[in-house]
Design a protein around this motif. Structure first.
Motif, PDB file in Angstrom:
ATOM      1  N   PHE A   1      -7.829  -2.852  -0.312  1.00 25.44           N
ATOM      2  CA  PHE A   1      -6.875  -1.761  -0.111  1.00 25.44           C
ATOM      3  C   PHE A   1      -6.183  -1.896   1.239  1.00 25.44           C
ATOM      4  O   PHE A   1      -4.951  -1.808   1.326  1.00 25.44           O
ATOM      5  N   LEU A   2      -6.949  -2.101   2.292  1.00 21.81           N
ATOM      6  CA  LEU A   2      -6.368  -2.204   3.626  1.00 21.81           C
ATOM      7  C   LEU A   2      -5.476  -3.433   3.748  1.00 21.81           C
ATOM      8  O   LEU A   2      -4.409  -3.386   4.375  1.00 21.81           O
ATOM      9  N   TYR A   3      -5.895  -4.548   3.149  1.00 25.98           N
ATOM     10  CA  TYR A   3      -5.066  -5.756   3.194  1.00 25.98           C
ATOM     11  C   TYR A   3      -3.729  -5.503   2.510  1.00 25.98           C
ATOM     12  O   TYR A   3      -2.661  -5.841   3.047  1.00 25.98           O
ATOM     13  N   MET A   4      -3.765  -4.908   1.321  1.00 25.40           N
ATOM     14  CA  MET A   4      -2.532  -4.667   0.578  1.00 25.40           C
ATOM     15  C   MET A   4      -1.635  -3.663   1.286  1.00 25.40           C
ATOM     16  O   MET A   4      -0.404  -3.836   1.336  1.00 25.40           O
ATOM     17  N   ALA A   5      -2.227  -2.610   1.834  1.00 23.84           N
ATOM     18  CA  ALA A   5      -1.432  -1.602   2.543  1.00 23.84           C
ATOM     19  C   ALA A   5      -0.764  -2.215   3.764  1.00 23.84           C
ATOM     20  O   ALA A   5       0.401  -1.917   4.074  1.00 23.84           O
ATOM     21  N   GLU A   6      -1.473  -3.093   4.467  1.00 24.37           N
ATOM     22  CA  GLU A   6      -0.909  -3.765   5.634  1.00 24.37           C
ATOM     23  C   GLU A   6       0.204  -4.718   5.215  1.00 24.37           C
ATOM     24  O   GLU A   6       1.258  -4.783   5.850  1.00 24.37           O
ATOM     25  N   LYS A   7      -0.019  -5.456   4.135  1.00 23.60           N
ATOM     26  CA  LYS A   7       0.998  -6.404   3.657  1.00 23.60           C
ATOM     27  C   LYS A   7       2.263  -5.656   3.225  1.00 23.60           C
ATOM     28  O   LYS A   7       3.382  -6.124   3.453  1.00 23.60           O
ATOM     29  N   ALA A   8       2.089  -4.465   2.625  1.00 26.13           N
ATOM     30  CA  ALA A   8       3.239  -3.661   2.195  1.00 26.13           C
ATOM     31  C   ALA A   8       3.890  -2.922   3.349  1.00 26.13           C
ATOM     32  O   ALA A   8       4.955  -2.311   3.170  1.00 26.13           O
ATOM     33  N   ASN A   9       3.240  -2.960   4.520  1.00 26.76           N
ATOM     34  CA  ASN A   9       3.802  -2.348   5.734  1.00 26.76           C
ATOM     35  C   ASN A   9       4.071  -0.852   5.565  1.00 26.76           C
ATOM     36  O   ASN A   9       5.120  -0.346   5.952  1.00 26.76           O
ATOM     37  N   HIS A  10       3.094  -0.135   5.000  1.00 29.74           N
ATOM     38  CA  HIS A  10       3.257   1.296   4.784  1.00 29.74           C
ATOM     39  C   HIS A  10       3.079   2.078   6.090  1.00 29.74           C
ATOM     40  O   HIS A  10       2.154   1.807   6.870  1.00 29.74           O
ATOM     41  N   ALA A  11       3.941   3.056   6.295  1.00 22.86           N
ATOM     42  CA  ALA A  11       3.907   3.842   7.535  1.00 22.86           C
ATOM     43  C   ALA A  11       2.634   4.665   7.649  1.00 22.86           C
ATOM     44  O   ALA A  11       2.133   4.887   8.760  1.00 22.86           O
ATOM     45  N   TRP A  12       2.087   5.118   6.508  1.00 19.18           N
ATOM     46  CA  TRP A  12       0.887   5.969   6.573  1.00 19.18           C
ATOM     47  C   TRP A  12      -0.351   5.207   7.034  1.00 19.18           C
ATOM     48  O   TRP A  12      -1.336   5.825   7.456  1.00 19.18           O
ATOM     49  N   LEU A  13      -0.306   3.878   6.994  1.00 22.06           N
ATOM     50  CA  LEU A  13      -1.478   3.087   7.372  1.00 22.06           C
ATOM     51  C   LEU A  13      -1.858   3.318   8.830  1.00 22.06           C
ATOM     52  O   LEU A  13      -3.051   3.347   9.167  1.00 22.06           O
ATOM     53  N   LYS A  14      -0.870   3.518   9.687  1.00 18.12           N
ATOM     54  CA  LYS A  14      -1.171   3.667  11.121  1.00 18.12           C
ATOM     55  C   LYS A  14      -1.932   4.952  11.416  1.00 18.12           C
ATOM     56  O   LYS A  14      -2.512   5.106  12.499  1.00 18.12           O
TER      57      LYS A  14
END
Length: 255
Positions: free
Chosen positions: A202-215
């Protein structure tokens, strides 16, 4: 009493089922029930389970009846949750699949799992999210009240599927569209998720998609473990998350 029974049956979606224990709780006695069976107005599916004469019950309508009449908590999750919420991950000419989840102590009955319905059942009673209804909402669709995973939970359920390693690209395409996930709910779900594989993917995919909510996530609070996890044999090793995944996903760039 006959009028009351008729009103109860008329209030149900035509493609649902009715449980004798629920009818009894509504004040219908066994004699009245047997009279309707004898007249052919309702037909037996299994012990204590009936359908209206001449109707073909639909799986999601059955799940709705199962939950609302018996007080159960069968969840429609993973890809099915996205479908019900209007996300289209791909089109298929095959019979649609219903991804269903329950607690291990409240498994779906065999009569429901063994029969042929309008959807193919993919069922698990081994949840990997400890709070069974966290990230689950009630949704009413065509008179059917269903428990449906939120996008925050459904994407984790997709990643937890046994065949996830063969459909990583399909799941990633879904992840790309999840631009508005609620970080507070994501954080809570990840903290109680028992699968390190799911959390890392999940974290890898969210980082690859560059989602703003990840930060907004506090990843230091997550137990990701340190051991190497191979998701795709002969794939590429991602050191940050200690996972081996398909080169197709690693090399993918959005057009």
């Amino acid at each position: 009493m006959a009028k009351e029974m008729r009103e109860i049956l008329a209030s149900l979606p035509h493609d649902s089922v009715v449980f004798s224990s629920w009818l009894e709780s509504q004040g219908i006695d066994l004699d009245e029930l047997y009279a309707y069976i004898k007249s052919g107005e309702i037909e037996r599916i299994s012990k204590g389970v009936y359908k209206l004469h001449g109707t073909t019950p639909a799986l999601l309508a059955i799940i709705s009846s199962y939950n609302t009449q018996l007080g159960k908590q069968c969840i429609v999750g993973a890809f099915s949750a996205f479908d019900l919420r209007g996300y289209s991950h791909y089109l298929s000419m095959e019979k649609p699949t219903a991804y269903l989840l329950t607690d291990k102590n409240d498994k779906l009955p065999n009569w429901l799992l063994k029969r042929e319905w309008d959807m193919t059942i993919r069922y698990t009673s081994a949840p990997f999210i400890e709070k069974s209804l966290l990230g689950v909402e009630k949704i009413t669709i065509h008179q059917r009240e269903l428990l449906v995973s939120t996008p925050e939970r459904a994407i984790l359920e997709c990643l937890n599927l046994p065949e996830a390693f063969t459909s990583l690209m399909d799941i990633y395409y879904m992840m790309e569209n999840l631009t508005n996930l609620r970080p507070e709910l994501v954080q809570s779900l990840l903290e109680i998720c028992t699968s390190k594989k799911v959390k890392r993917l999940f974290l890898y995919m969210a980082e690859k998609a560059n989602h703003a909510w990840l930060k907004h996530l506090k990843t230091d609070n997550l137990n990701l473990g340190k051991s190497r996890i191979t998701i795709t044999p002969n794939g590429k090793f991602i050191n940050k998350y200690r996972i081996v995944i398909s080169e197709e996903l690693v090399n993918y760039r959005k057009p």
